[in-house]
Design a protein around this motif. Structure first.
Motif, PDB file in Angstrom:
ATOM      1  N   ALA A   5      -8.563  18.611 -66.416  1.00  0.00           N
ATOM      2  CA  ALA A   5      -8.364  18.179 -65.037  1.00  0.00           C
ATOM      3  C   ALA A   5      -7.974  19.394 -64.210  1.00  0.00           C
ATOM      4  O   ALA A   5      -7.357  20.330 -64.713  1.00  0.00           O
ATOM      5  N   SER A   6      -8.354  19.375 -62.948  1.00  0.00           N
ATOM      6  CA  SER A   6      -8.026  20.502 -62.087  1.00  0.00           C
ATOM      7  C   SER A   6      -7.766  20.010 -60.668  1.00  0.00           C
ATOM      8  O   SER A   6      -8.096  18.885 -60.320  1.00  0.00           O
ATOM      9  N   ARG A   7      -7.167  20.882 -59.869  1.00  0.00           N
ATOM     10  CA  ARG A   7      -6.984  20.634 -58.441  1.00  0.00           C
ATOM     11  C   ARG A   7      -7.319  21.929 -57.728  1.00  0.00           C
ATOM     12  O   ARG A   7      -6.539  22.865 -57.727  1.00  0.00           O
ATOM     13  N   THR A   8      -8.510  21.987 -57.169  1.00  0.00           N
ATOM     14  CA  THR A   8      -8.931  23.162 -56.417  1.00  0.00           C
ATOM     15  C   THR A   8      -9.173  22.834 -54.953  1.00  0.00           C
ATOM     16  O   THR A   8      -9.581  23.693 -54.193  1.00  0.00           O
ATOM     17  N   GLY A   9      -8.931  21.590 -54.582  1.00  0.00           N
ATOM     18  CA  GLY A   9      -9.156  21.183 -53.202  1.00  0.00           C
ATOM     19  C   GLY A   9     -10.465  20.458 -52.989  1.00  0.00           C
ATOM     20  O   GLY A   9     -10.739  19.984 -51.889  1.00  0.00           O
ATOM     21  N   ASN A  29       0.179  28.427 -58.579  1.00  0.00           N
ATOM     22  CA  ASN A  29       0.993  27.253 -58.285  1.00  0.00           C
ATOM     23  C   ASN A  29       0.534  26.124 -59.187  1.00  0.00           C
ATOM     24  O   ASN A  29      -0.232  25.277 -58.768  1.00  0.00           O
ATOM     25  N   PRO A  30       0.963  26.112 -60.436  1.00  0.00           N
ATOM     26  CA  PRO A  30       0.437  25.117 -61.374  1.00  0.00           C
ATOM     27  C   PRO A  30       0.778  23.697 -60.960  1.00  0.00           C
ATOM     28  O   PRO A  30       1.848  23.429 -60.447  1.00  0.00           O
ATOM     29  N   TYR A  31      -0.201  22.820 -61.178  1.00  0.00           N
ATOM     30  CA  TYR A  31      -0.015  21.411 -60.875  1.00  0.00           C
ATOM     31  C   TYR A  31       0.342  20.626 -62.127  1.00  0.00           C
ATOM     32  O   TYR A  31       0.548  19.444 -62.076  1.00  0.00           O
ATOM     33  N   CYS A  32       0.367  21.278 -63.245  1.00  0.00           N
ATOM     34  CA  CYS A  32       0.613  20.602 -64.511  1.00  0.00           C
ATOM     35  C   CYS A  32       2.049  20.098 -64.562  1.00  0.00           C
ATOM     36  O   CYS A  32       2.968  20.769 -64.089  1.00  0.00           O
ATOM     37  N   ARG A  33       2.249  18.937 -65.128  1.00  0.00           N
ATOM     38  CA  ARG A  33       3.561  18.296 -65.186  1.00  0.00           C
ATOM     39  C   ARG A  33       4.609  19.196 -65.835  1.00  0.00           C
ATOM     40  O   ARG A  33       5.755  19.211 -65.429  1.00  0.00           O
ATOM     41  N   LEU A  67      -2.164  15.361 -60.375  1.00  0.00           N
ATOM     42  CA  LEU A  67      -1.795  15.934 -61.661  1.00  0.00           C
ATOM     43  C   LEU A  67      -0.293  15.921 -61.907  1.00  0.00           C
ATOM     44  O   LEU A  67       0.175  16.405 -62.921  1.00  0.00           O
ATOM     45  N   LEU A  68       0.448  15.355 -60.991  1.00  0.00           N
ATOM     46  CA  LEU A  68       1.900  15.349 -61.144  1.00  0.00           C
ATOM     47  C   LEU A  68       2.399  14.177 -61.977  1.00  0.00           C
ATOM     48  O   LEU A  68       3.445  14.261 -62.593  1.00  0.00           O
ATOM     49  N   ASP A  69       1.657  13.082 -61.988  1.00  0.00           N
ATOM     50  CA  ASP A  69       2.052  11.912 -62.764  1.00  0.00           C
ATOM     51  C   ASP A  69       1.257  11.881 -64.057  1.00  0.00           C
ATOM     52  O   ASP A  69       0.040  11.740 -64.038  1.00  0.00           O
ATOM     53  N   PHE A  70       1.951  12.007 -65.197  1.00  0.00           N
ATOM     54  CA  PHE A  70       1.269  11.986 -66.487  1.00  0.00           C
ATOM     55  C   PHE A  70       0.831  10.572 -66.820  1.00  0.00           C
ATOM     56  O   PHE A  70       1.587   9.619 -66.679  1.00  0.00           O
ATOM     57  N   ASN A  71      -0.418  10.450 -67.282  1.00  0.00           N
ATOM     58  CA  ASN A  71      -0.971   9.165 -67.663  1.00  0.00           C
ATOM     59  C   ASN A  71      -2.062   9.416 -68.682  1.00  0.00           C
ATOM     60  O   ASN A  71      -2.757  10.431 -68.602  1.00  0.00           O
ATOM     61  N   VAL A  72      -2.238   8.532 -69.640  1.00  0.00           N
ATOM     62  CA  VAL A  72      -3.283   8.728 -70.641  1.00  0.00           C
ATOM     63  C   VAL A  72      -4.610   8.125 -70.198  1.00  0.00           C
ATOM     64  O   VAL A  72      -5.626   8.310 -70.863  1.00  0.00           O
ATOM     65  N   THR A  73      -4.624   7.416 -69.093  1.00  0.00           N
ATOM     66  CA  THR A  73      -5.873   6.846 -68.593  1.00  0.00           C
ATOM     67  C   THR A  73      -6.394   7.699 -67.444  1.00  0.00           C
ATOM     68  O   THR A  73      -5.672   8.483 -66.845  1.00  0.00           O
ATOM     69  N   TRP A 113     -13.304   3.525 -72.195  1.00  0.00           N
ATOM     70  CA  TRP A 113     -12.280   3.615 -73.226  1.00  0.00           C
ATOM     71  C   TRP A 113     -10.912   3.688 -72.574  1.00  0.00           C
ATOM     72  O   TRP A 113     -10.667   4.494 -71.690  1.00  0.00           O
ATOM     73  N   GLU A 114     -10.009   2.843 -72.988  1.00  0.00           N
ATOM     74  CA  GLU A 114      -8.639   2.829 -72.486  1.00  0.00           C
ATOM     75  C   GLU A 114      -7.707   3.083 -73.665  1.00  0.00           C
ATOM     76  O   GLU A 114      -7.289   2.150 -74.348  1.00  0.00           O
ATOM     77  N   PRO A 115      -7.366   4.352 -73.932  1.00  0.00           N
ATOM     78  CA  PRO A 115      -6.523   4.647 -75.097  1.00  0.00           C
ATOM     79  C   PRO A 115      -5.082   4.240 -74.884  1.00  0.00           C
ATOM     80  O   PRO A 115      -4.614   4.151 -73.752  1.00  0.00           O
ATOM     81  N   ASP A 116      -4.383   4.017 -75.986  1.00  0.00           N
ATOM     82  CA  ASP A 116      -2.945   3.901 -75.871  1.00  0.00           C
ATOM     83  C   ASP A 116      -2.372   5.265 -76.279  1.00  0.00           C
ATOM     84  O   ASP A 116      -3.075   6.126 -76.781  1.00  0.00           O
ATOM     85  N   ILE A 117      -1.116   5.462 -76.032  1.00  0.00           N
ATOM     86  CA  ILE A 117      -0.501   6.779 -76.221  1.00  0.00           C
ATOM     87  C   ILE A 117      -0.619   7.273 -77.655  1.00  0.00           C
ATOM     88  O   ILE A 117      -0.760   8.474 -77.886  1.00  0.00           O
TER      89      ILE A 117
END
Length: 122
Positions: A5-9, A29-33, A67-73, A113-117
């Motif tokens: 995943a990325s955030r480049t605008g 400026n990392p967006y990673c949690r 990218l600030l909220d961690f989620n597996v989906t 696919w909807e994985p669980d953790i």
């Protein structure tokens, strides 16, 4: 080749190819949690283990909404981009159309696919 995943605008769901040097520039400026992303990790690995890394690293980024909220989906926009990301990977490594078609088919299946953790970190 890394896919992340990325955030480049760019709009969410957009796929793009980045050389590691470009990704490193974006990583100021990392967006990673956890405050460190793939670009930073690869830069550190290049300094610590230069003989262990491949001569070229490519990142295929899929623009995320957040990218600030961690989620597996994945969001629907990211799910919709899976086919494009797989296509970029197979195109980058010069795979024939037959394999690319199979990759597109599998990416469409993965979209639902909807994985669980436990499947993600298990």
């Amino acid at each position: 080749i890394l896919v992340d995943a990325s955030r480049t605008g760019k709009p969410p769901g957009t796929c793009h190819i980045m050389e590691i040097a470009v990704a490193a520039d974006l990583a100021q400026n990392p967006y990673c949690r956890h405050g460190v992303g793939i670009a930073e990790i690869l830069k550190l690995a290049q300094k610590m283990y230069p003989d262990r890394l491949p001569p070229r690293t490519i990142i295929i980024g899929i623009e995320a909404d957040n990218l600030l909220d961690f989620n597996v989906t994945m969001t629907d926009k990211v799910k919709d981009a899976l086919v494009d990301a797989v296509e970029l990977v197979l195109e980058t490594i010069a795979q024939p159309e037959e394999l690319r078609a199979e990759g597109r088919r599998l990416a469409k299946e993965l979209r639902d696919w909807e994985p669980d953790i436990t499947e993600v970190v298990g």
